[in-house]
Design a protein around this motif. Sequence first.
Motif: not given
Lengths: 241, 464
Positions: A11, A13-19, A21-22, A206, A209-210, B424, B441, B451, B455, B458, B463
């Motif tokens: 969840c 990486a889907d939101q914050f590291f999408a590229e 994952c690609a 995680g 991001l930290q 997001r 945080w 992003s 993903f 994407l 891809i």
Amino acid sequence: MTMRVALFATCLADQFFAEACADAVRLLRHLGVDVDFPERQTCCGQPAFNAGYKAEAARMAAHTLSVFEDAEYVVLPSGSCAGMIRSYYSEISDEGPALDLGKRTFELSQFLVHVLNVETLGRGLSGKTVAYHHGCHALRELGVDSEPIALLSGAGAQVVPWEADKECCGFGGLFSAKLPEVSAAMADRKLDTLPNVDFVTSGDGGCLLQLSGRSQRRRVGASGVTTPFRHIASALWEGVG
Amino acid sequence: MSRVNPGAYRAASARTIQNEPGVRDSVGSATRTFDANRVRAFGQIDSERWRDWARDVKTHALTNLDRYLEEAEMRLLANGAHVHWAESADDALRVLADVVARHDIRSAVKGKSMLTEELGVNDHLEQLGVRVRETDLGEYIIQLLGEPPSHIVGPAIHKSLDDCRRLFHAHLGTAPDATPETLAAAARDALRQDFLAADLGISGGNFLAADTGTVALIENEGNIRLSTSLPRVHVAFVGIEKIVPRLEDLSGLLQLTARAATGQPIGNFVSLIQGPKTNEEVDGPEEVHVVLVDNGRTELLADDVAWEALRCVRCGACLNICPVYRQTGGHAYGWTYSGPIGAIIAPGMLGLAKALPLPHASSLCGACVDVCPVRIPIPDLLLHWREQAVEEGLTTTAETIGLKAFTALAERPDAFSAAGALLRWTPWSAAGRSLPILGGWLQERSAPHPSQKSFRRLWEEGIE
């Protein structure tokens, strides 16, 4: 027969590291693997499990078990989530299926080295200096230690020694928000000892991001730019060249 | 004890980090040295096998606790020692008060002992009008400063050499730039007078061997040897979990404890005390009292998961490796026992409500698992107490609602990805600080950059 891998993007990486994952998909395809993305996937349950919400974690584990029931291999761009499945699912869900899924589950660099037997990807990182942060769960739950470093070096990167590379970055999921001062001090220890490199990489979003969030906060008002923090999936895809 | 306040952990740790950067420097460098020594010392033995063995010995002793304690009592009595059972700190302090009254004690010397810190022995003695002197160098330093220990093995770990120079200059008249050797010599001279004047010696006990009634004490400075042999009365406070079956077991346990604690093959001094001096002996106390202290330990033993923490030999190795402990030292934990071990025994010994948030004072990095000489599964026990806190309703409503909502979403993939999109697009830096989780945080970090597209999106687009 072509090997089939189900990507569990996780969840975060889907939101914050999408590229990233690609890039993991590109990398796996480049290595001749068929990649699936089972669309019902959500969260492995680790945030709830680590906060003590065992019943909630068990529900997410049951969901995840059903999503990846038929997958030959499950590959994650996260040592921490892979560790959750491998080390803890058997405690909170049906032991048989949980242990079975655990055996099929791998963190990305672990999968490349131990299942695909990759020795070198290419020379795409020639001339780059890199610092690698060992995510705690990849290191201690999965035993992923030399694998990512071998892959980075093999792609031409110079992996620079980092005194605190195996110390926790202070993320720890909800820990980072519950006890932010201690958590940030832990990140500071990492950043204070960070060598001068082109980029920092790690297998866990995680941690990234930290470290990047803290690094940017420390630079507010200062003139310098922070060292880039990149997910290892992207670094390795670049490594292919 | 007024000092027990784990509830203030967040504020106390934040204060130390922000206002006393020297603490982090001193604790960080000392713990890294301790740990490097441990690594070397473990490397010289088959540490995996030793640790398995030590785990089994301690587990066996704990599962037969009643039998071995009674055997130890019988042996100690036969050796001429007095044995007292103390269910609570008050019971233990009453034993001490009786000894003080009966022998008209005016001054006492003490060897390093975390149990006596836990019990509040020094404050109690002072109330009784007894002058008490800590004789371990680190304990002496913090006694002069009026502070509790900051580490199980190195009580003054949070102090720098310059801190000690200033302190000894003020109290003992040493030069402001005195060498560590000069400082130690000055303390030695001062303490010598206290040893000679004391009529009561107080110690803890690292182990208690049941078969012979032997209290074993490990140390490096010789002060415990003096404290337990020079004054005419010796009182040893021993936690009931310190029991081991046989004298023979000490051989391995004493070595392993020293290797885990400081990287030494064994402590410079090991004292094995079985009772008062006999008619043929010249040295030693005329009277020895062994106080077997429970004070919450049987509560911990009754917990079918957390009991394993009672194997602890108080080596401090988990503190030394802990990245959380290293940021603050021990005072922030608000209790005698700090670091990972403190966080897993506090809920059992003090009660969970009182011990919170200590089980949360860990990122669950697992570094402590690799160092514990008796293989306490520390992260598992931290998780256990977190689960107990949820079960007992000791969490915040915001957290509970948040996690339950998150779980409900995670079971509905469409809703989950819709919620992800919302996340997001949230202008975090503007909206976040008032929110329960984001607020914590954003207090210490810049807002993360989601992003452009998830993903999932994407993947749907294809891809290349």
